[in-house]
Design a protein around this motif. Structure first.
Motif, PDB file in Angstrom:
ATOM      1  N   MET A 271       0.817  -1.211   0.000  1.00 58.17           N
ATOM      2  CA  MET A 271       0.000   0.000   0.000  1.00 58.17           C
ATOM      3  C   MET A 271       0.853   1.265   0.000  1.00 58.17           C
ATOM      4  O   MET A 271       1.918   1.312   0.603  1.00 58.17           O
ATOM      5  CB  MET A 271      -0.908   0.010   1.237  1.00 58.17           C
ATOM      6  N   ASP A 272       0.326   2.300  -0.669  1.00 54.43           N
ATOM      7  CA  ASP A 272       0.979   3.622  -0.727  1.00 54.43           C
ATOM      8  C   ASP A 272       2.416   3.521  -1.232  1.00 54.43           C
ATOM      9  O   ASP A 272       3.336   4.044  -0.603  1.00 54.43           O
ATOM     10  CB  ASP A 272       0.968   4.302   0.656  1.00 54.43           C
ATOM     11  N   LEU A 273       2.596   2.844  -2.328  1.00 54.83           N
ATOM     12  CA  LEU A 273       3.941   2.708  -2.913  1.00 54.83           C
ATOM     13  C   LEU A 273       4.509   4.084  -3.239  1.00 54.83           C
ATOM     14  O   LEU A 273       3.842   4.910  -3.849  1.00 54.83           O
ATOM     15  CB  LEU A 273       3.863   1.908  -4.208  1.00 54.83           C
ATOM     16  N   LYS A 274       5.741   4.291  -2.862  1.00 51.71           N
ATOM     17  CA  LYS A 274       6.355   5.596  -3.115  1.00 51.71           C
ATOM     18  C   LYS A 274       7.309   5.573  -4.287  1.00 51.71           C
ATOM     19  O   LYS A 274       7.778   6.608  -4.732  1.00 51.71           O
ATOM     20  CB  LYS A 274       7.063   6.080  -1.854  1.00 51.71           C
ATOM     21  N   ALA A 275       7.615   4.376  -4.790  1.00 57.31           N
ATOM     22  CA  ALA A 275       8.487   4.267  -5.967  1.00 57.31           C
ATOM     23  C   ALA A 275       7.970   3.113  -6.814  1.00 57.31           C
ATOM     24  O   ALA A 275       7.458   2.127  -6.274  1.00 57.31           O
ATOM     25  CB  ALA A 275       9.921   4.007  -5.522  1.00 57.31           C
ATOM     26  N   PRO A 276       8.059   3.244  -8.133  1.00 51.84           N
ATOM     27  CA  PRO A 276       7.563   2.148  -8.971  1.00 51.84           C
ATOM     28  C   PRO A 276       8.434   0.900  -8.846  1.00 51.84           C
ATOM     29  O   PRO A 276       9.601   0.991  -8.456  1.00 51.84           O
ATOM     30  CB  PRO A 276       7.637   2.726 -10.388  1.00 51.84           C
ATOM     31  N   LEU A 277       7.864  -0.242  -9.148  1.00 50.33           N
ATOM     32  CA  LEU A 277       8.622  -1.491  -9.182  1.00 50.33           C
ATOM     33  C   LEU A 277       9.005  -1.741 -10.635  1.00 50.33           C
ATOM     34  O   LEU A 277       8.201  -1.556 -11.542  1.00 50.33           O
ATOM     35  CB  LEU A 277       7.754  -2.640  -8.657  1.00 50.33           C
ATOM     36  N   THR A 278      10.263  -2.143 -10.836  1.00 51.68           N
ATOM     37  CA  THR A 278      10.801  -2.291 -12.184  1.00 51.68           C
ATOM     38  C   THR A 278      11.125  -3.749 -12.460  1.00 51.68           C
ATOM     39  O   THR A 278      11.688  -4.431 -11.598  1.00 51.68           O
ATOM     40  CB  THR A 278      12.103  -1.465 -12.307  1.00 51.68           C
ATOM     41  N   GLU A 279      10.783  -4.186 -13.651  1.00 48.84           N
ATOM     42  CA  GLU A 279      11.057  -5.568 -14.041  1.00 48.84           C
ATOM     43  C   GLU A 279      12.536  -5.876 -13.856  1.00 48.84           C
ATOM     44  O   GLU A 279      13.390  -5.075 -14.227  1.00 48.84           O
ATOM     45  CB  GLU A 279      10.658  -5.783 -15.504  1.00 48.84           C
ATOM     46  N   GLY A 280      12.821  -7.040 -13.277  1.00 45.06           N
ATOM     47  CA  GLY A 280      14.207  -7.448 -13.091  1.00 45.06           C
ATOM     48  C   GLY A 280      14.765  -7.148 -11.713  1.00 45.06           C
ATOM     49  O   GLY A 280      15.762  -7.720 -11.315  1.00 45.06           O
ATOM     50  N   GLN A 281      14.083  -6.268 -10.994  1.00 44.65           N
ATOM     51  CA  GLN A 281      14.520  -5.947  -9.625  1.00 44.65           C
ATOM     52  C   GLN A 281      14.301  -7.138  -8.696  1.00 44.65           C
ATOM     53  O   GLN A 281      13.383  -7.923  -8.913  1.00 44.65           O
ATOM     54  CB  GLN A 281      13.625  -4.850  -9.053  1.00 44.65           C
ATOM     55  N   ILE A 282      15.108  -7.208  -7.645  1.00 41.09           N
ATOM     56  CA  ILE A 282      14.804  -8.130  -6.554  1.00 41.09           C
ATOM     57  C   ILE A 282      14.608  -7.262  -5.320  1.00 41.09           C
ATOM     58  O   ILE A 282      15.476  -6.469  -4.972  1.00 41.09           O
ATOM     59  CB  ILE A 282      15.933  -9.159  -6.352  1.00 41.09           C
ATOM     60  N   VAL A 283      13.439  -7.373  -4.703  1.00 41.18           N
ATOM     61  CA  VAL A 283      13.103  -6.489  -3.583  1.00 41.18           C
ATOM     62  C   VAL A 283      12.938  -7.327  -2.320  1.00 41.18           C
ATOM     63  O   VAL A 283      12.207  -8.314  -2.302  1.00 41.18           O
ATOM     64  CB  VAL A 283      11.805  -5.700  -3.872  1.00 41.18           C
ATOM     65  N   LYS A 284      13.656  -6.928  -1.280  1.00 39.71           N
ATOM     66  CA  LYS A 284      13.575  -7.649  -0.008  1.00 39.71           C
ATOM     67  C   LYS A 284      12.430  -7.119   0.826  1.00 39.71           C
ATOM     68  O   LYS A 284      12.277  -5.911   0.979  1.00 39.71           O
ATOM     69  CB  LYS A 284      14.889  -7.503   0.762  1.00 39.71           C
ATOM     70  N   GLY A 285      11.638  -8.012   1.360  1.00 43.08           N
ATOM     71  CA  GLY A 285      10.550  -7.630   2.244  1.00 43.08           C
ATOM     72  C   GLY A 285      10.422  -8.670   3.342  1.00 43.08           C
ATOM     73  O   GLY A 285      11.280  -9.545   3.479  1.00 43.08           O
ATOM     74  N   THR A 286       9.367  -8.558   4.122  1.00 45.94           N
ATOM     75  CA  THR A 286       9.121  -9.587   5.136  1.00 45.94           C
ATOM     76  C   THR A 286       7.670 -10.035   5.061  1.00 45.94           C
ATOM     77  O   THR A 286       6.803  -9.326   4.541  1.00 45.94           O
ATOM     78  CB  THR A 286       9.386  -9.088   6.573  1.00 45.94           C
ATOM     79  N   LEU A 287       7.448 -11.228   5.578  1.00 43.07           N
ATOM     80  CA  LEU A 287       6.089 -11.729   5.774  1.00 43.07           C
ATOM     81  C   LEU A 287       5.942 -11.970   7.266  1.00 43.07           C
ATOM     82  O   LEU A 287       6.916 -12.331   7.934  1.00 43.07           O
ATOM     83  CB  LEU A 287       5.887 -13.061   5.033  1.00 43.07           C
ATOM     84  N   VAL A 288       4.751 -11.772   7.775  1.00 47.98           N
ATOM     85  CA  VAL A 288       4.525 -12.043   9.189  1.00 47.98           C
ATOM     86  C   VAL A 288       3.434 -13.100   9.322  1.00 47.98           C
ATOM     87  O   VAL A 288       2.332 -12.952   8.780  1.00 47.98           O
ATOM     88  CB  VAL A 288       4.141 -10.762   9.959  1.00 47.98           C
ATOM     89  N   PHE A 289       3.799 -14.193  10.004  1.00 55.29           N
ATOM     90  CA  PHE A 289       2.858 -15.282  10.265  1.00 55.29           C
ATOM     91  C   PHE A 289       2.540 -15.322  11.751  1.00 55.29           C
ATOM     92  O   PHE A 289       3.379 -14.986  12.593  1.00 55.29           O
ATOM     93  CB  PHE A 289       3.473 -16.626   9.841  1.00 55.29           C
ATOM     94  N   GLU A 290       1.355 -15.762  12.046  1.00 51.20           N
ATOM     95  CA  GLU A 290       0.903 -15.844  13.433  1.00 51.20           C
ATOM     96  C   GLU A 290       1.836 -16.716  14.274  1.00 51.20           C
ATOM     97  O   GLU A 290       2.248 -16.324  15.361  1.00 51.20           O
ATOM     98  CB  GLU A 290      -0.508 -16.437  13.432  1.00 51.20           C
ATOM     99  N   LYS A 291       2.218 -17.890  13.756  1.00 51.25           N
ATOM    100  CA  LYS A 291       3.036 -18.802  14.559  1.00 51.25           C
ATOM    101  C   LYS A 291       4.521 -18.693  14.249  1.00 51.25           C
ATOM    102  O   LYS A 291       5.342 -18.609  15.148  1.00 51.25           O
ATOM    103  CB  LYS A 291       2.585 -20.251  14.312  1.00 51.25           C
ATOM    104  N   VAL A 292       4.862 -18.723  12.984  1.00 58.03           N
ATOM    105  CA  VAL A 292       6.272 -18.738  12.587  1.00 58.03           C
ATOM    106  C   VAL A 292       6.924 -17.367  12.800  1.00 58.03           C
ATOM    107  O   VAL A 292       8.135 -17.260  12.974  1.00 58.03           O
ATOM    108  CB  VAL A 292       6.372 -19.217  11.112  1.00 58.03           C
ATOM    109  N   GLY A 293       6.115 -16.333  12.819  1.00 60.69           N
ATOM    110  CA  GLY A 293       6.649 -14.991  13.050  1.00 60.69           C
ATOM    111  C   GLY A 293       7.087 -14.320  11.757  1.00 60.69           C
ATOM    112  O   GLY A 293       6.523 -14.563  10.694  1.00 60.69           O
ATOM    113  N   THR A 294       8.122 -13.467  11.865  1.00 59.79           N
ATOM    114  CA  THR A 294       8.569 -12.665  10.716  1.00 59.79           C
ATOM    115  C   THR A 294       9.569 -13.449   9.871  1.00 59.79           C
ATOM    116  O   THR A 294      10.500 -14.050  10.397  1.00 59.79           O
ATOM    117  CB  THR A 294       9.202 -11.356  11.217  1.00 59.79           C
ATOM    118  N   VAL A 295       9.346 -13.450   8.577  1.00 64.78           N
ATOM    119  CA  VAL A 295      10.189 -14.195   7.643  1.00 64.78           C
ATOM    120  C   VAL A 295      10.700 -13.226   6.577  1.00 64.78           C
ATOM    121  O   VAL A 295       9.923 -12.467   5.997  1.00 64.78           O
ATOM    122  CB  VAL A 295       9.363 -15.316   6.967  1.00 64.78           C
TER     123      VAL A 295
END
Ligand SMILES: [Cu+2]
Length: 317
Positions: A271-295
């Motif tokens: 949400m509220d992206l401040k920069a466009p995403l470009t083909e070929g990029q690799i973008v690091k992010g996280t996922l948050v799960f209830e049990k496993v936590g942040t990945v």
């Protein structure tokens, strides 16, 4: 070492009658490269500008291509422009933040002749395997120019372009993100996102999650650079209109189940992206799960494609 003009005109006239140079495009002899290795770019110039000799060959180096060294050419003056890169790259353990952005060879090449212009470069891991990196090339003639600068839109056939920029396809990277990653009882496969048009305020995240354990887990959110927050969405029919809505309480992943987040189905919304995403990029992010936590995950950004929910369906409340 300049070819005399009278002889050049004769040769050009002779070739013009028997060949169809307009169909030959500027291209690289080797149109494939491996990230983080040295690449020798041999640019092939097949003809001049409508019969006129080529006097300049300009090559623009795209962001993410570093350590560029052009090869001097007998009879041609060689100039380069240097500049700062948008981001920094690691080359042999050293951080590089600037380098050659433009190469210009000045000389003369008859329309009826063919020649090659060579440079060495390094494709960084800014590119995803399978992506094509385009090098805009301009041939300048006396009062005319051939601009090889067209880049295909996602899903468009580059062969249909009249003046395509020569491209180099990225082969499988030695350090590509792993196809599958195990975190606790979960297996996370191939997170990817899609290039966004300029000004787009949202991006999508897609991946497959498998629960190998005995308890249900839930994907409840995550983080993404340049996004204010990450939501888990689902597509739902509402009054015959397909809309996307946040999944309340998180996306359930039952024991033994595999859940695929994909365009048109469950997905992550940046949400509220401040920069466009470009083909070929690799973008690091996280996922948050209830049990496993942040990945930690790495999203490979693919082309805009056609399997996405249509822009008109991006209603967020
Ligand atoms: Cu959405």
């Amino acid at each position: 070492m300049f070819t005399s003009h009278s002889r050049g005109a004769l040769v050009a006239a002779a070739f013009f009658a028997v060949s169809t140079p307009a169909f030959a495009h500027v291209s690289f002899e080797t149109a494939q490269a491996t990230p983080n290795t040295s690449y020798k770019g041999i640019l092939r110039i097949p003809h001049g500008c409508d019969g006129k000799p080529t006097l300049k060959v300009r090559v623009r180096i795209p962001e993410g291509v570093v350590a560029v060294k052009p090869m001097p050419k007998a009879g041609w003056k060689l100039e380069t422009t240097k500049g700062s890169y948008v981001r920094t790259y690691k080359v042999h353990g050293e951080t590089v933040s600037e380098g050659v952005t433009d190469i210009v060879w000045t000389g003369s090449l008859d329309d009826g002749h063919y020649d090659e212009f060579v440079f060495q470069a390094r494709f960084t891991d800014a590119f995803q395997p399978g992506a094509t990196v385009y090098f805009p090339v301009v041939q300048e003639c006396d009062g005319a120019a051939e601009e090889w600068v067209q880049v295909p839109a996602a899903g468009e056939d580059a062969h249909k372009l009249a003046m395509p920029a020569p491209g180099v396809k990225i082969a499988g990277a030695a350090n590509a993100a792993p196809a599958a990653q195990k975190v606790g009882e979960l297996t996370i496969e191939q997170p990817w996102s899609r290039a966004t048009p300029g000004g787009a305020k949202v991006g999508g995240g897609y991946l497959r999650i498998t629960n190998n354990g005995k308890e249900t887990d839930r994907l409840i959110g995550g983080s993404f650079p340049n996004a204010s927050r990450v939501e888990v969405h689902e597509m739902k029919m509402e009054n015959d209109i397909m809309r996307m809505k946040p999944v309340h309480g998180g996306l359930e992943i039952k024991p033994g189940a595999s859940v695929e987040l994909k365009p048109g189905g469950y997905h992550l919304m940046f949400m509220d992206l401040k920069a466009p995403l470009t083909e070929g990029q690799i973008v690091k992010g996280t996922l948050v799960f209830e049990k496993v936590g942040t990945v930690d995950v790495e999203y490979a950004v693919r082309g805009m494609g056609d399997a996405a929910p249509a822009a008109g369906e991006h209603h967020h409340h």
